[in-house]
Motif scaffolding. Structure first.
Motif, PDB file in Angstrom:
ATOM      1  N   THR A   1       4.781  15.473  -4.999  1.00  0.00           N
ATOM      2  CA  THR A   1       6.456  14.947  -5.141  1.00  0.00           C
ATOM      3  C   THR A   1       6.844  13.863  -4.240  1.00  0.00           C
ATOM      4  OG1 THR A   1       6.399  16.732  -6.608  1.00  0.00           O
ATOM      5  CG2 THR A   1       8.426  15.583  -5.965  1.00  0.00           C
ATOM      6  N   ALA A   2       6.745  14.473  -2.732  1.00  0.00           N
ATOM      7  CA  ALA A   2       7.221  13.727  -1.698  1.00  0.00           C
ATOM      8  C   ALA A   2       6.655  12.218  -1.805  1.00  0.00           C
ATOM      9  CB  ALA A   2       7.149  14.520  -0.392  1.00  0.00           C
ATOM     10  N   CYS A   3       5.325  12.043  -1.765  1.00  0.00           N
ATOM     11  CA  CYS A   3       4.505  10.831  -1.902  1.00  0.00           C
ATOM     12  C   CYS A   3       4.944  10.051  -3.077  1.00  0.00           C
ATOM     13  CB  CYS A   3       3.176  11.222  -2.161  1.00  0.00           C
ATOM     14  SG  CYS A   3       2.397  12.034  -0.375  1.00  0.00           S
ATOM     15  N   PHE A   4       5.136  10.695  -4.255  1.00  0.00           N
ATOM     16  CA  PHE A   4       5.630   9.936  -5.363  1.00  0.00           C
ATOM     17  C   PHE A   4       7.097   9.226  -5.122  1.00  0.00           C
ATOM     18  CE2 PHE A   4       2.758  12.405  -8.273  1.00  0.00           C
ATOM     19  CZ  PHE A   4       1.500  11.478  -8.396  1.00  0.00           C
ATOM     20  N   GLN A   5       7.930  10.161  -4.509  1.00  0.00           N
ATOM     21  CA  GLN A   5       9.273   9.657  -4.089  1.00  0.00           C
ATOM     22  C   GLN A   5       9.007   8.680  -3.208  1.00  0.00           C
ATOM     23  OE1 GLN A   5      10.881  13.656  -3.305  1.00  0.00           O
ATOM     24  NE2 GLN A   5      12.346  13.346  -5.015  1.00  0.00           N
ATOM     25  N   GLU A   6       8.266   8.906  -1.949  1.00  0.00           N
ATOM     26  CA  GLU A   6       8.325   7.721  -1.055  1.00  0.00           C
ATOM     27  C   GLU A   6       7.531   6.395  -1.609  1.00  0.00           C
ATOM     28  OE1 GLU A   6       5.340   7.143   3.110  1.00  0.00           O
ATOM     29  OE2 GLU A   6       6.209   8.966   2.536  1.00  0.00           O
ATOM     30  N   GLY A   7       6.659   6.553  -2.336  1.00  0.00           N
ATOM     31  CA  GLY A   7       5.878   5.311  -3.143  1.00  0.00           C
ATOM     32  C   GLY A   7       7.119   4.521  -3.804  1.00  0.00           C
ATOM     33  N   LEU A   8       7.669   5.348  -4.744  1.00  0.00           N
ATOM     34  CA  LEU A   8       8.668   4.699  -5.687  1.00  0.00           C
ATOM     35  C   LEU A   8       9.744   3.929  -4.756  1.00  0.00           C
ATOM     36  CD1 LEU A   8       8.477   7.424  -8.560  1.00  0.00           C
ATOM     37  CD2 LEU A   8       7.792   5.091  -8.664  1.00  0.00           C
TER      38      LEU A   8
ATOM     39  N   ARG B   1       0.239  12.205   3.274  1.00  0.00           N
ATOM     40  CA  ARG B   1      -0.535  10.894   3.128  1.00  0.00           C
ATOM     41  C   ARG B   1      -1.889  10.947   3.318  1.00  0.00           C
ATOM     42  NH1 ARG B   1       1.971   5.329   4.251  1.00  0.00           N
ATOM     43  NH2 ARG B   1       3.957   6.651   4.109  1.00  0.00           N
ATOM     44  N   THR B   2      -2.906  11.169   2.538  1.00  0.00           N
ATOM     45  CA  THR B   2      -4.248  11.317   2.761  1.00  0.00           C
ATOM     46  C   THR B   2      -4.647   9.975   2.526  1.00  0.00           C
ATOM     47  OG1 THR B   2      -4.660  12.196   0.405  1.00  0.00           O
ATOM     48  CG2 THR B   2      -4.412  13.889   2.225  1.00  0.00           C
ATOM     49  N   THR B   3      -4.201   8.980   1.755  1.00  0.00           N
ATOM     50  CA  THR B   3      -4.907   7.784   1.253  1.00  0.00           C
ATOM     51  C   THR B   3      -3.596   6.820   1.010  1.00  0.00           C
ATOM     52  OG1 THR B   3      -5.473   8.110  -1.083  1.00  0.00           O
ATOM     53  CG2 THR B   3      -6.968   8.585   0.617  1.00  0.00           C
ATOM     54  N   THR B   4      -4.009   5.504   0.906  1.00  0.00           N
ATOM     55  CA  THR B   4      -2.924   4.690   0.422  1.00  0.00           C
ATOM     56  C   THR B   4      -3.697   3.946  -0.836  1.00  0.00           C
ATOM     57  OG1 THR B   4      -3.544   2.946   1.887  1.00  0.00           O
ATOM     58  CG2 THR B   4      -1.541   4.397   2.522  1.00  0.00           C
ATOM     59  N   GLY B   5      -2.954   3.280  -1.580  1.00  0.00           N
ATOM     60  CA  GLY B   5      -3.285   2.901  -2.635  1.00  0.00           C
ATOM     61  C   GLY B   5      -2.567   1.657  -3.256  1.00  0.00           C
ATOM     62  N   ASN B   6      -3.022   0.353  -3.670  1.00  0.00           N
ATOM     63  CA  ASN B   6      -2.072  -0.517  -4.099  1.00  0.00           C
ATOM     64  C   ASN B   6      -1.268  -0.315  -5.435  1.00  0.00           C
ATOM     65  OD1 ASN B   6      -3.651  -0.746  -6.689  1.00  0.00           O
ATOM     66  ND2 ASN B   6      -5.105  -2.143  -5.903  1.00  0.00           N
ATOM     67  N   THR B   7      -0.386  -0.982  -5.719  1.00  0.00           N
ATOM     68  CA  THR B   7       0.430  -0.479  -6.771  1.00  0.00           C
ATOM     69  C   THR B   7      -0.096   0.122  -8.070  1.00  0.00           C
ATOM     70  OG1 THR B   7       1.954  -2.312  -5.891  1.00  0.00           O
ATOM     71  CG2 THR B   7       2.702  -1.498  -8.017  1.00  0.00           C
ATOM     72  N   LEU B   8      -1.166  -0.691  -8.588  1.00  0.00           N
ATOM     73  CA  LEU B   8      -1.628  -0.152  -9.603  1.00  0.00           C
ATOM     74  C   LEU B   8      -2.229   1.329  -9.483  1.00  0.00           C
ATOM     75  CD1 LEU B   8      -3.231  -3.261 -11.329  1.00  0.00           C
ATOM     76  CD2 LEU B   8      -1.407  -2.113 -12.125  1.00  0.00           C
ATOM     77  N   THR B   9      -2.915   1.497  -8.480  1.00  0.00           N
ATOM     78  CA  THR B   9      -3.596   2.797  -8.203  1.00  0.00           C
ATOM     79  C   THR B   9      -2.514   3.691  -8.257  1.00  0.00           C
ATOM     80  OG1 THR B   9      -5.094   1.574  -7.072  1.00  0.00           O
ATOM     81  CG2 THR B   9      -5.066   4.081  -6.440  1.00  0.00           C
TER      82      THR B   9
ATOM     83  N   CYS C   1       0.840  -1.191   0.106  1.00  0.00           N
ATOM     84  CA  CYS C   1      -0.028   0.090  -0.104  1.00  0.00           C
ATOM     85  C   CYS C   1       0.885   1.266  -0.025  1.00  0.00           C
ATOM     86  CB  CYS C   1      -1.077  -0.104   1.332  1.00  0.00           C
ATOM     87  SG  CYS C   1      -1.886  -1.305   1.260  1.00  0.00           S
ATOM     88  N   LEU C   2       0.775   1.914  -1.034  1.00  0.00           N
ATOM     89  CA  LEU C   2       1.758   2.967  -1.237  1.00  0.00           C
ATOM     90  C   LEU C   2       0.992   4.388  -1.217  1.00  0.00           C
ATOM     91  CD1 LEU C   2       3.341   1.690  -4.786  1.00  0.00           C
ATOM     92  CD2 LEU C   2       4.119   1.613  -2.214  1.00  0.00           C
ATOM     93  N   PRO C   3       1.676   5.461  -0.559  1.00  0.00           N
ATOM     94  CA  PRO C   3       1.050   6.861  -0.414  1.00  0.00           C
ATOM     95  C   PRO C   3       0.640   7.500  -1.495  1.00  0.00           C
ATOM     96  CG  PRO C   3       3.384   7.002  -0.269  1.00  0.00           C
ATOM     97  CD  PRO C   3       3.162   5.332  -0.348  1.00  0.00           C
ATOM     98  N   ILE C   4      -0.605   8.147  -1.579  1.00  0.00           N
ATOM     99  CA  ILE C   4      -1.277   8.785  -2.561  1.00  0.00           C
ATOM    100  C   ILE C   4      -1.698  10.161  -1.676  1.00  0.00           C
ATOM    101  CG2 ILE C   4      -3.140   8.999  -4.379  1.00  0.00           C
ATOM    102  CD1 ILE C   4      -3.028   5.935  -4.588  1.00  0.00           C
ATOM    103  N   SER C   5      -1.443  10.996  -2.322  1.00  0.00           N
ATOM    104  CA  SER C   5      -1.729  12.364  -1.999  1.00  0.00           C
ATOM    105  C   SER C   5      -2.857  13.143  -2.566  1.00  0.00           C
ATOM    106  CB  SER C   5      -0.690  13.482  -1.559  1.00  0.00           C
ATOM    107  OG  SER C   5      -1.116  14.534  -1.370  1.00  0.00           O
ATOM    108  N   SER C   6      -3.895  13.557  -2.007  1.00  0.00           N
ATOM    109  CA  SER C   6      -4.945  14.172  -2.740  1.00  0.00           C
ATOM    110  C   SER C   6      -4.646  15.707  -2.815  1.00  0.00           C
ATOM    111  CB  SER C   6      -6.327  13.988  -2.056  1.00  0.00           C
ATOM    112  OG  SER C   6      -6.310  14.397  -0.724  1.00  0.00           O
ATOM    113  N   GLY C   7      -3.340  16.147  -2.240  1.00  0.00           N
ATOM    114  CA  GLY C   7      -3.406  17.773  -2.353  1.00  0.00           C
ATOM    115  C   GLY C   7      -2.486  18.150  -3.590  1.00  0.00           C
ATOM    116  N   ASN C   8      -2.204  19.373  -3.866  1.00  0.00           N
ATOM    117  CA  ASN C   8      -1.387  19.679  -4.908  1.00  0.00           C
ATOM    118  C   ASN C   8       0.110  19.292  -5.091  1.00  0.00           C
ATOM    119  OD1 ASN C   8      -3.688  20.832  -5.774  1.00  0.00           O
ATOM    120  ND2 ASN C   8      -3.347  22.883  -5.060  1.00  0.00           N
ATOM    121  N   CYS C   9       0.536  19.178  -3.721  1.00  0.00           N
ATOM    122  CA  CYS C   9       2.127  18.780  -3.539  1.00  0.00           C
ATOM    123  C   CYS C   9       2.173  17.224  -3.434  1.00  0.00           C
ATOM    124  CB  CYS C   9       2.587  19.502  -2.352  1.00  0.00           C
ATOM    125  SG  CYS C   9       4.457  19.239  -2.281  1.00  0.00           S
TER     126      CYS C   9
END
Length: 141
Positions: A66-73, A115-123, A56-64
């Motif tokens: 980048t950090a969530c993408f970096q953490e998830g990747l 981190r507002t939500t988490t999603g699976n790899t595909l999400t 379960c990877l972090p998905i941000s619903s805000g405008n920022c």
């Protein structure tokens, strides 16, 4: 003559700066990952339950985001070390860093992951793909 040199230099610098915001290769890599991981049940798992076999990877619903993408990747990279996807995930990860460093659109944000939500790899990958596509469209305007 000096004015011509200054104008030519300015045009070169502007074109060089915009080159750091390319997302085409990352878009192709993400489409490849999504197409290949759709068959993988662990990539389609549900993060809404207490799934232990789900990444379960972090998905941000805000405008920022980048950090969530970096953490998830980073998490995705660690989980794909022994797979054929490891190199591709790392290439996408480097693209996010490049976009951030070059202050490209929505990737310029330097705030921590909200981190507002988490999603699976595909999400997660589809959300990242959408961000890359939006960045690419900004470059064409």
């Amino acid at each position: 003559m000096l004015l011509a040199v200054v104008l030519a230099s300015a045009l070169f610098l502007c074109s060089s700066a915009s080159q750091g915001c390319f997302t085409s290769i990352a878009i192709r890599n993400l489409v490849y990952l999504i197409d290949n991981l759709q068959k993988n049940t662990s990539s389609n798992c549900s993060c809404s339950t207490d799934a232990t076999d789900c990444l379960c990877l972090p998905i941000s619903s805000g405008n920022c985001t980048t950090a969530c993408f970096q953490e998830g990747l980073s998490q995705l990279s660690n989980s794909t070390v022994n797979t054929k996807f490891h190199l591709i995930v790392n290439q996408v990860k480097k693209t996010v860093v490049t976009l951030k460093n070059n202050k490209c659109g929505s990737f310029a944000c330097g705030q921590p992951c909200n981190r507002t939500t988490t999603g699976n790899t595909l999400t997660f990958l589809k959300t990242l793909l959408e961000s890359f596509q939006n960045e690419r469209m900004k470059g064409k305007v």
